[in-house]
Enzyme design. Structure first.
Site, mmCIF file in Angstrom:
data_model
loop_
_atom_site.group_PDB
_atom_site.id
_atom_site.type_symbol
_atom_site.label_atom_id
_atom_site.label_comp_id
_atom_site.label_asym_id
_atom_site.label_seq_id
_atom_site.Cartn_x
_atom_site.Cartn_y
_atom_site.Cartn_z
ATOM 1 N N TRP A 13 0.861 -1.187 0.000
ATOM 2 C CA TRP A 13 0.000 0.000 0.000
ATOM 3 C C TRP A 13 0.900 1.241 0.000
ATOM 4 C CZ3 TRP A 13 -2.033 2.670 4.831
ATOM 5 C CH2 TRP A 13 -3.027 3.611 4.513
ATOM 6 N N ASP A 20 -0.700 -5.391 9.428
ATOM 7 C CA ASP A 20 -1.687 -4.408 9.020
ATOM 8 C C ASP A 20 -2.943 -5.195 8.664
ATOM 9 O OD1 ASP A 20 -3.253 -2.444 8.000
ATOM 10 O OD2 ASP A 20 -1.842 -1.746 6.479
ATOM 11 N N LYS A 41 -13.232 -0.777 6.064
ATOM 12 C CA LYS A 41 -13.836 -1.635 5.038
ATOM 13 C C LYS A 41 -14.851 -2.587 5.652
ATOM 14 C CE LYS A 41 -9.985 -0.238 3.043
ATOM 15 N NZ LYS A 41 -9.717 0.635 1.966
HETATM 16 C C1 LMR Z 1 -6.830 1.925 -0.714
HETATM 17 O O1 LMR Z 1 -5.744 1.341 -0.791
HETATM 18 O O2 LMR Z 1 -7.484 2.280 -1.703
HETATM 19 C C2 LMR Z 1 -7.430 2.202 0.630
HETATM 20 O O3 LMR Z 1 -6.661 1.621 1.638
HETATM 21 C C3 LMR Z 1 -7.739 3.614 0.868
HETATM 22 C C4 LMR Z 1 -6.544 4.472 1.113
HETATM 23 O O4 LMR Z 1 -6.552 5.198 2.112
HETATM 24 O O5 LMR Z 1 -5.589 4.438 0.346
#
Ligand code: LMR
Length: 405
Positions: free
Chosen positions: A134, A215, A251
């Site tokens: 992420w 996470d 989520k």
């Molecule tokens: C995403 O990866 O789209 C979500 O976790 C929202 C975000 O805050 O990035």
């Protein structure tokens, strides 16, 4: 007139949230936002879970409720129930009072507080994050004061896990290093280790005293089962060792904007856990003082009432199932069109996202020509798709892959 801020450089938009900004400016009636991971109904609308509405009505009706500050660590019930949710009701760590849990601002806030705590109190300042991960992870940990390195995770050839690469990289990490692990539904790849692989990861990490930092942003969203999705975390806690876990309710309860989450630090003794909690308070107080009340009250109300809890699990399963259906529909649509390439990863990957393998030029093409918005790494949010929009997406992917504008 010149401003004292005239020399401030314009920053780029966030790679994920900026997609929504671009989408909002698009006037096309066919526009489709598959960027941010946010659940949409079959009609393409945001969803407020029924159980959340019920809990909110209960809260509003409760005349004894006030709007006083929460303690620095947040709502006590929420913290206890959150730890139980991720570690399991029968977790020895909970029974032995070895877990310090603090309410934080969703997943990001939990990671940041955990990162700052580690930077101040843990002997090894390097955190290993999966490649890819992420996009916010490296920024959160760098700003927290840790140094960020990556470990191999994803194999673009197989569009699956690079298990050997992962073990090799973790095996050569310095003893004691922190390792960020996605508890389930890896973002952005949708590729998770199997339970047997998790067990091997655990053995390797424990043998090298690597510190796991989970996470957990998608508990229940990957398989539809809250317990199954927490297995990775629970096998680490079961061995009696330390770990950290950041939980988000964005989520799985659809509480995106309420910013509700928790950080738990599992320690080896109750005494260590209470000292850790005392230090977490010193991280939180100057950062945002204390967390917000409303979202945590909703979560606590749902987690403590068996009727509401059961309704939640059903609604959660329905969201997870709808995403699985979308995978199948998209895969079938590409098969039917004869789109070149193997698209079976769409149905094999799990959780909210498919890591399509489309490159940034193909993504730009799909945005420009088809008004489909997604992150440039080719990640699409399956939760943003519906039966109505699958054909449009399949057309766009087909055109992008075959080079036909
Ligand atoms: C995403 O990866 O789209 C979500 O976790 C929202 C975000 O805050 O990035």
């Amino acid at each position: 007139m010149s401003s004292v801020f005239a020399n401030v450089l314009r920053a780029p938009e966030d790679p994920i949230l900026g997609v929504t900004v671009a989408y909002s400016k698009d006037q096309s009636p066919n526009k489709l936002n598959l960027g941010v991971g946010a659940y949409r109904t079959q009609e393409g609308k945001p969803l407020v879970l029924n159980v959340v509405k019920r809990a909110e009505l209960m809260l509003v009706d409760d005349q004894s409720r006030v709007k006083e500050y929460l303690p620095i660590v947040g709502l006590a019930d929420f913290n206890k129930l959150s730890a139980k949710l991720i570690f399991g009701a029968d977790s020895p760590a909970i029974q032995e009072n070895r877990v310090a849990t603090v309410q934080c601002l969703s997943g990001t806030g939990s990671l940041r507080v955990g990162g700052e705590f580690l930077a101040r109190h843990y002997h090894e300042r390097t955190v290993y994050i999966p490649q890819p991960t992420w996009g916010n992870h490296p920024k959160i940990f760098t700003l927290a004061g840790l140094s960020v390195k990556t470990y191999r995770y994803y194999n673009p050839e197989t569009r699956g896990l690079d298990f050997e690469g992962m073990l090799e990289d973790l095996g050569s990490a310095p003893s004691g290093a922190i390792v960020l692990l996605h508890a389930c539904a890896h973002n952005p790849t949708g590729v998770d280790p199997t339970i047997e692989q998790w067990e091997q990861i655990r053995q390797l990490m424990r043998s090298k005293s690597l510190l796991p930092f989970f996470d957990s942003a998608y508990q229940g969203f990957a398989s539809g089962s809250l317990d199954a999705d927490a297995q990775s975390v629970r096998i680490f806690v079961a061995d009696g060792g330390e770990c950290l876990a950041a939980q988000s309710y964005a989520k799985n309860m659809g509480l995106y904007g309420e910013r509700v989450g928790a950080l738990s630090i599992v320690c080896k003794t109750a005494d260590a856990a209470s000292k850790v909690e005392s230090q977490l308070k010193l991280v939180i107080r100057p950062m945002y003082s204390s967390p917000p009340l409303h979202g945590a009250s909703i979560v606590a109300a749902i987690l403590k009432d068996s009727d509401l809890y059961n309704e939640w699990t059903l609604e959660l399963k329905a969201m997870a199932d709808r995403i699985i259906c979308m995978r199948k529909e998209l895969f079938d649509a590409l098969q039917a069109k004869g789109t070149p390439g193997d698209w079976s990863h769409i149905v094999k990957q799990i959780g909210m996202f498919t890591f399509t393998g489309l490159n940034s030029e193909q993504v730009t093409f799909m945005t420009n020509e088809y008004h489909i918005y997604m992150t440039t790494d080719g990640r699409i949010s399956m939760a943003g798709l519906s039966s109505r929009t699958v054909p449009h997406l399949a057309d766009a992917i087909h055109a992008a892959v075959t080079g036909k504008a």
